[in-house]
Design a protein around this motif. Structure first.
Motif, short mmCIF file in Angstrom:
data_model
loop_
_atom_site.label_atom_id
_atom_site.label_comp_id
_atom_site.label_asym_id
_atom_site.label_seq_id
_atom_site.Cartn_x
_atom_site.Cartn_y
_atom_site.Cartn_z
N THR A 184 0.80 -1.22 0.00
CA THR A 184 0.00 0.00 0.00
C THR A 184 0.84 1.28 0.00
OG1 THR A 184 -0.16 -0.20 2.39
CG2 THR A 184 -2.01 -1.01 1.12
N GLY A 241 -4.03 -5.14 -2.80
CA GLY A 241 -3.37 -3.92 -2.32
C GLY A 241 -4.30 -2.73 -2.33
N GLN A 292 -6.98 -2.65 0.71
CA GLN A 292 -6.56 -2.67 2.12
C GLN A 292 -7.10 -1.44 2.88
OE1 GLN A 292 -4.86 -5.06 3.57
NE2 GLN A 292 -4.18 -6.22 1.78
N ASP A 296 -5.48 0.72 4.49
CA ASP A 296 -4.72 1.92 4.15
C ASP A 296 -4.37 1.91 2.66
OD1 ASP A 296 -3.06 -0.22 4.28
OD2 ASP A 296 -1.37 0.84 5.19
N GLY A 297 -5.21 1.27 1.88
CA GLY A 297 -4.94 1.12 0.45
C GLY A 297 -5.41 2.28 -0.40
#
Lengths: 265, 279
Positions: A41, B118, B121, B123-124
């Motif tokens: 991320t 990804g 997520q 914090d994606g």
């Protein structure tokens, strides 16, 4: 459908969002394959370390080799078998043709998981060890129907007298086949081979069920490795994306360029 | 004409062994149980009984169907406008956009599904984008939303391509006729375009519903290990528990549900009243 044939602003917005939806995840994975950290991320800097790791990883490289070898072999065999079968089929009695077409459609219409478990039980019953052989046989089995589906329409539009004429003029059956029939149906054979190659190259479900003894393809590896964070998957995925995209662009551009050259002459 | 006929016979043998025999084996395993010392196996309906008596399995089946139907509806609602815009644009841009929609379908489904891990997520990327708009963050990974999103992403191209094909085949003079006869754009769409594109929508529905109902890696990757759909149950029976009889029975149940829904879809397609074709 509208008279002016122009895409309006609303249409452009829809197409823009569509493109974003389809290509953002693909771009995302390519970008993060160059990430310096393990994070999926946060991009912390450019690095090639995951590619180094991928090329150093034996299971990953083996999976790439298995995927390519199986795809090439399955494509060659299913293209030849499918083309011959389609030609034979086009001259068979209607009853036989119907039955073969129905059975041929089974692997296409059935959910892949059903085909997969059928093959798994079949290979186990006849006692072939799970691995390269079962993987290759399974891939030939599900690729050939697509070749037949892609060659058959070309045969229907082919004049059946052409081959007979060649035979009357003294060609051997093999010559009639290779010099008269096959050139006429070449576009169907090529698109059938292309479908077979990508079906085999991308297959996950059937391969996952019929393989074993450490023989993996790329899809199986991505599936088993995705259970924990491993950025090498991004590198491997990028490799797959680039390979397929380049192949597709070449295939789609060749007729386009040929057309152009013909026009410029 | 008789020449080359015999070339089909090896293939007949091949499909008999590689396609028909495995299918028969699923039937055989579904209706049998391993026997005792006297017989190697015995016929039984126990495998089906076990499935339909167990509330857990019935819940899984229900959830799989609900998710597949939901995915299909979303694909129709989103896919139709996209196909419509592509079909109504200039010829050259149609070709380009159809290629744009097709290319992702040639890229490995597993890779494309993994790509969302990804993005979704906590914090994606998606939560970052939503944050810019002042919403969220939401917990998206390992929810039904993530699973449906993954399915729509993988299967909507089939819907768009099918609808586009039937829209592109449509006789454009019908629209002019409707226009000349005083229909406004909405009327033309509802009375002419929509009914004529229905066959495309229906074949799109089959192409989305079938993989959605049997999918097992999308729920595993985006729904997590706890997220079980019917495909996951089959996977477990074959690769973990080793109960092939029960696994075959579940696959058969799934195959029958799929065949029934395809039959119903086809019936709508051939039924002129339901198809909106009026005399």
């Amino acid at each position: 459908m509208e008279k002016d044939k122009k895409t309006g602003i609303g249409g452009k917005v829809i197409l823009g969002i569509t493109a974003l939806f389809f290509y953002l995840p693909i771009l995302y994975i390519i970008v993060f394959s160059f990430n310096d950290s393990r994070s999926l991320t946060k991009f912390s800097g450019f690095s090639l370390r995951w590619y180094e790791k991928m090329f150093a990883d034996r299971t990953m490289m083996e999976a790439v080799v298995y995927t390519v070898v199986i795809a090439v072999l399955a494509t060659v065999v299913s293209t030849i078998v499918g083309t011959l079968a389609a030609i034979g089929l086009s001259r068979s009695r209607r009853a036989l043709r119907n039955v073969v077409e129905q059975v041929n459609n089974l692997p296409i219409m059935n959910p892949e998981i059903v085909t997969a478990i059928g093959l798994l039980m079949f290979f186990s019953a006849i006692g072939i060890a799970k691995g390269f052989a079962t993987l290759l046989l399974a891939h030939i089995m599900f690729c050939t129907p697509y070749v037949i589906l892609s060659v058959s329409p070309k045969l229907r539009s082919l004049d059946p007298n052409l081959a007979d004429a060649a035979l009357d003029l003294g060609a051997t059956p093999v010559q009639a086949l290779t010099k008269v029939i096959v050139p006429q149906i070449m576009p169907g054979i090529i698109s059938g081979a292309l479908i077979a190659f990508t079906m085999s190259f991308d297959d996950f479900i059937i391969s996952y069920f019929v393989t074993g003894n450490g023989v993996n393809n790329i899809s199986i590896l991505v599936y088993t490795m995705s259970k924990r964070v491993n950025p090498s998957i991004n590198a491997l995925s990028t490799l797959v994306i680039v390979l397929i995209t380049v192949a597709l662009l070449i295939v789609n551009l060749i007729p386009f360029m040929r057309e152009r050259r013909r026009k410029s002459i | 004409m008789r020449q080359f006929r015999s070339m089909v016979y090896p293939y007949v043998l091949w499909i008999a062994i590689m396609i028909v025999v495995p299918m028969l084996m699923i039937l055989l395993y579904a209706f049998t149980k391993e026997g005792n010392s006297v017989t190697t196996f015995r016929f039984t309906l126990e495998n089906f009984g076990r499935f339909f008596r167990d509330a857990v399995f019935l819940d899984v089946l229900k959830r799989s169907l609900v998710i597949a139907v939901f995915t299909t509806v979303v694909c129709v609602l989103l896919g139709y406008p996209i196909a419509y815009v592509i079909a109504s644009g200039p010829e050259k841009s149609s070709v380009f956009w159809i290629l744009m929609i097709t290319i992702p379908t040639w890229i490995n489904m597993l890779v494309r599904t993994y790509a969302w891990v990804g993005i979704l997520q906590d914090d994606g990327l998606l939560n970052h984008l939503l944050g810019l708009l002042g919403i969220g963050p939401f917990h998206i990974m390992y929810t039904t939303f993530a699973v449906v999103l993954g399915m729509v992403y993988n299967f909507i191209p089939f819907m768009i391509l099918q609808i586009h094909t039937s829209l592109a085949k449509m006789d454009k003079s019908l629209l002019e006729a409707a226009n000349d006869l005083g229909a406004n754009r909405l009327q033309t769409f509802l009375r002419v375009t929509l009914p004529l594109s229905l066959p495309g929508v229906l074949s799109g529905i089959t192409l989305v519903f079938l993989p959605a109902v049997s999918s097992f890696f999308i729920p595993k990757l985006l729904g997590g290990g706890q997220y079980v759909l019917i495909g996951n149950v089959i996977e477990t029976q074959f690769l973990t528990s080793g109960d092939w009889n029960f696994g075959s029975a579940i696959s058969l149940i799934m195959a029958i549900i799929i065949m029934l829904s395809m039959y119903l879809t086809r019936k709508v397609d051939t039924d002129p009243a339901a198809n909106g074709r009026r005399e």
